[in-house]
Motif scaffolding. Structure first.
Motif, PDB file in Angstrom:
ATOM      1  N   ALA A 180       0.695  -1.209   0.148  1.00 23.83           N
ATOM      2  CA  ALA A 180      -0.410  -0.177   0.003  1.00 23.83           C
ATOM      3  C   ALA A 180       0.960   1.185   0.045  1.00 23.83           C
ATOM      4  CB  ALA A 180      -0.953  -0.362   1.420  1.00 23.83           C
ATOM      5  N   PHE A 181      -0.100   2.161  -0.807  1.00 20.79           N
ATOM      6  CA  PHE A 181       0.966   3.845  -0.479  1.00 20.79           C
ATOM      7  C   PHE A 181      -0.267   4.607  -0.039  1.00 20.79           C
ATOM      8  CE2 PHE A 181       3.162   1.011  -4.955  1.00 20.79           C
ATOM      9  CZ  PHE A 181       4.462   2.102  -4.888  1.00 20.79           C
ATOM     10  N   VAL A 182       0.338   5.593   0.904  1.00 22.51           N
ATOM     11  CA  VAL A 182      -0.160   6.063   1.213  1.00 22.51           C
ATOM     12  C   VAL A 182       0.636   7.346   0.849  1.00 22.51           C
ATOM     13  CG1 VAL A 182      -0.598   7.309   3.788  1.00 22.51           C
ATOM     14  CG2 VAL A 182      -1.017   4.784   3.579  1.00 22.51           C
ATOM     15  N   ILE A 183      -0.658   8.260   0.621  1.00 23.00           N
ATOM     16  CA  ILE A 183       0.294   9.544  -0.149  1.00 23.00           C
ATOM     17  C   ILE A 183      -1.072  10.871   0.355  1.00 23.00           C
ATOM     18  CG2 ILE A 183      -0.511  10.518  -1.925  1.00 23.00           C
ATOM     19  CD1 ILE A 183      -0.455   7.731  -3.519  1.00 23.00           C
ATOM     20  N   ARG A 184       0.554  11.830   1.199  1.00 18.64           N
ATOM     21  CA  ARG A 184      -0.273  12.736   1.852  1.00 18.64           C
ATOM     22  C   ARG A 184      -0.181  14.393   1.050  1.00 18.64           C
ATOM     23  NH1 ARG A 184      -1.050  10.490   7.142  1.00 18.64           N
ATOM     24  NH2 ARG A 184       0.493   9.103   7.829  1.00 18.64           N
ATOM     25  N   ASN A 185      -0.982  13.950  -0.142  1.00 22.50           N
ATOM     26  CA  ASN A 185      -0.755  15.758  -1.179  1.00 22.50           C
ATOM     27  C   ASN A 185      -2.583  15.897  -1.179  1.00 22.50           C
ATOM     28  OD1 ASN A 185       1.980  13.798  -2.212  1.00 22.50           O
ATOM     29  ND2 ASN A 185       2.181  16.280  -1.822  1.00 22.50           N
ATOM     30  N   GLY A 186      -2.579  17.081  -1.704  1.00 25.04           N
ATOM     31  CA  GLY A 186      -3.877  17.505  -1.686  1.00 25.04           C
ATOM     32  C   GLY A 186      -3.916  19.084  -0.945  1.00 25.04           C
ATOM     33  N   HIS A 187      -5.487  19.271  -1.065  1.00 22.32           N
ATOM     34  CA  HIS A 187      -6.016  20.238  -0.025  1.00 22.32           C
ATOM     35  C   HIS A 187      -7.459  20.152  -0.632  1.00 22.32           C
ATOM     36  CE1 HIS A 187      -6.808  24.732   0.844  1.00 22.32           C
ATOM     37  NE2 HIS A 187      -5.924  24.594   1.627  1.00 22.32           N
ATOM     38  N   VAL A 228       0.101  16.962  -5.383  1.00 21.18           N
ATOM     39  CA  VAL A 228       0.949  17.750  -5.443  1.00 21.18           C
ATOM     40  C   VAL A 228       0.367  18.752  -6.689  1.00 21.18           C
ATOM     41  CG1 VAL A 228       3.000  18.348  -6.656  1.00 21.18           C
ATOM     42  CG2 VAL A 228       2.766  16.281  -5.102  1.00 21.18           C
ATOM     43  N   CYS A 229      -0.102  19.016  -7.665  1.00 24.17           N
ATOM     44  CA  CYS A 229      -0.712  19.346  -8.004  1.00 24.17           C
ATOM     45  C   CYS A 229      -1.500  20.273  -7.649  1.00 24.17           C
ATOM     46  CB  CYS A 229      -1.145  19.786 -10.008  1.00 24.17           C
ATOM     47  SG  CYS A 229      -0.288  19.066 -11.068  1.00 24.17           S
ATOM     48  N   GLY A 230      -2.910  19.837  -6.761  1.00 21.28           N
ATOM     49  CA  GLY A 230      -4.048  20.217  -6.362  1.00 21.28           C
ATOM     50  C   GLY A 230      -3.071  21.894  -5.354  1.00 21.28           C
ATOM     51  N   GLU A 231      -2.367  21.145  -4.648  1.00 20.64           N
ATOM     52  CA  GLU A 231      -1.138  21.891  -3.530  1.00 20.64           C
ATOM     53  C   GLU A 231      -0.935  23.160  -4.437  1.00 20.64           C
ATOM     54  OE1 GLU A 231       1.199  19.657  -1.704  1.00 20.64           O
ATOM     55  OE2 GLU A 231       0.107  18.903  -1.183  1.00 20.64           O
ATOM     56  N   TYR A 232      -0.670  23.260  -5.551  1.00 21.44           N
ATOM     57  CA  TYR A 232       0.137  24.278  -6.210  1.00 21.44           C
ATOM     58  C   TYR A 232      -1.131  25.279  -7.197  1.00 21.44           C
ATOM     59  CZ  TYR A 232       5.446  22.841  -7.044  1.00 21.44           C
ATOM     60  OH  TYR A 232       6.413  23.052  -6.363  1.00 21.44           O
ATOM     61  N   ALA A 233      -2.371  24.876  -7.068  1.00 19.83           N
ATOM     62  CA  ALA A 233      -3.154  25.474  -7.791  1.00 19.83           C
ATOM     63  C   ALA A 233      -3.751  25.888  -6.958  1.00 19.83           C
ATOM     64  CB  ALA A 233      -4.488  24.126  -8.297  1.00 19.83           C
ATOM     65  N   SER A 245     -13.365  28.768  -9.489  1.00 20.41           N
ATOM     66  CA  SER A 245     -13.582  28.502 -10.323  1.00 20.41           C
ATOM     67  C   SER A 245     -12.408  28.253 -11.472  1.00 20.41           C
ATOM     68  CB  SER A 245     -14.782  29.139 -11.434  1.00 20.41           C
ATOM     69  OG  SER A 245     -14.276  29.755 -12.300  1.00 20.41           O
ATOM     70  N   SER A 246     -11.570  29.486 -10.600  1.00 23.23           N
ATOM     71  CA  SER A 246     -10.121  29.873 -10.759  1.00 23.23           C
ATOM     72  C   SER A 246      -9.718  28.282 -10.806  1.00 23.23           C
ATOM     73  CB  SER A 246      -9.660  30.946 -10.834  1.00 23.23           C
ATOM     74  OG  SER A 246     -10.429  31.951 -11.448  1.00 23.23           O
ATOM     75  N   PHE A 247      -9.698  27.908  -9.592  1.00 27.18           N
ATOM     76  CA  PHE A 247      -8.602  26.994  -8.440  1.00 27.18           C
ATOM     77  C   PHE A 247      -8.549  25.650  -9.804  1.00 27.18           C
ATOM     78  CE2 PHE A 247      -8.871  22.612  -6.355  1.00 27.18           C
ATOM     79  CZ  PHE A 247      -7.775  23.007  -5.815  1.00 27.18           C
ATOM     80  N   ARG A 248     -10.122  25.333 -10.299  1.00 28.79           N
ATOM     81  CA  ARG A 248     -10.201  24.132 -11.474  1.00 28.79           C
ATOM     82  C   ARG A 248      -9.540  24.579 -12.275  1.00 28.79           C
ATOM     83  NH1 ARG A 248     -16.185  24.008 -14.385  1.00 28.79           N
ATOM     84  NH2 ARG A 248     -14.870  25.800 -15.378  1.00 28.79           N
ATOM     85  N   ASN A 249      -9.226  25.958 -13.294  1.00 26.81           N
ATOM     86  CA  ASN A 249      -8.144  25.698 -14.122  1.00 26.81           C
ATOM     87  C   ASN A 249      -6.833  25.731 -13.601  1.00 26.81           C
ATOM     88  OD1 ASN A 249     -10.624  26.057 -16.114  1.00 26.81           O
ATOM     89  ND2 ASN A 249     -10.430  28.683 -15.358  1.00 26.81           N
TER      90      ASN A 249
END
Length: 272
Positions: A180-187, A228-233, A245-249
């Motif tokens: 199992a991989f446990v991934i702690r990324n996102g927002h 990761v991209c969610g954090e950058y966004a 709306s901008s966050f999605r883009n």
């Protein structure tokens, strides 16, 4: 390892047929393009078998149920050709119809990956019905206190189905029966836009299609990249004083702008 998986998507540009819901079809197509894959959104029963025959991956999303015959025909053809099939059991547990379709699909289809929130995965694995529509129920949320139970659940469901299990949430889990991989990324803002889960499922389809011999690792890579991209966004959204709306883009933008530095410095992964 993850960098090679990501690069394979860009170099191979796999064609992915996505049978998804009408709410998110455009976002799913755009995120595939941003990742370097080629999207196809064919769902007519008269052509799905032909379309799948020229694809390298197939994604099924149960969000808007239009014609389950098209799903079954396309998955049958994909299984015959050993094409990876990714299943998103949206709102599993919310209705009798969805429960019946999930049961039928699991009996008739060999899935490479099943991705859902914890309530959807528990519904499939245990028959529980604690989902809040398309969202996970708060009582099911994965925490530091219950994470080992969630990993055990994912591994057992993988053993039962033969599929890699991806559970999305504040803490993400990607598992087969052994690892199992446990991934702690996102927002948390990712939960404030329609389609972040659908986009992730499509992205998993592309990563698996480009890396068919590394389904577990490809799925983990896709989940980590999305986080990761969610954090950058989110940071971009704050910097520009904009909103959801901008966050999605921005999320789609960063999938397209993905770099080795973003992955090496940003991805937080543990192995169990």
């Amino acid at each position: 390892m993850f960098l090679e998986i990501i690069q394979n998507v860009e170099t191979k540009s796999p064609l992915i047929n996505v049978i998804t819901n009408f709410v998110t079809v455009n976002d799913c197509a755009n995120i595939l393009l941003a990742a370097g894959a080629s999207p196809c959104m064919a769902y007519d029963i008269r052509e799905v078998e032909d379309i799948v025959s020229i694809c390298q991956g197939l994604v099924l999303n149960l969000g808007s149920i239009e014609d389950d015959r098209a799903m079954l025909l396309s998955t049958k053809r994909a299984n015959e050709l050993n094409i990876p099939v990714v299943f998103d059991p949206v709102a599993a547990g919310a209705s009798k119809l969805r429960n019946e379709l999930c049961s039928e699909f699991l009996q008739k289809v060999k899935f490479s990956v099943i991705r859902g929130n914890i309530s959807e995965i528990k519904s499939i694995a245990l028959g529980s019905a604690t989902t809040k529509g398309v969202d996970a129920n708060d009582i099911d949320m994965i925490t530091e206190e219950n994470i080992m139970e969630a990993i055990k659940l994912a591994k057992e469901l993988s053993q039962k189905t033969g599929a890699v299990i991806a559970i999305s949430g504040k803490i993400d889990i990607v598992a087969d029966s052994q690892k199992a991989f446990v991934i702690r990324n996102g927002h948390p803002m990712m939960a404030k836009i329609t389609g972040s889960g659908c986009m992730l499922t499509a992205l998993i389809g592309a990563y698996c299609a480009a890396n068919p011999d590394m389904i577990l690792e490809a799925t983990a890579a896709a989940v980590g990249v999305m986080g990761v991209c969610g954090e950058y966004a989110y940071q971009k959204t704050i910097d520009t004083d904009t909103g959801t709306s901008s966050f999605r883009n921005y999320l789609i933008d960063y999938i397209g702008k993905l770099s080795a530095e973003m992955i090496e410095e940003g991805m937080k992964v543990e192995i169990y």
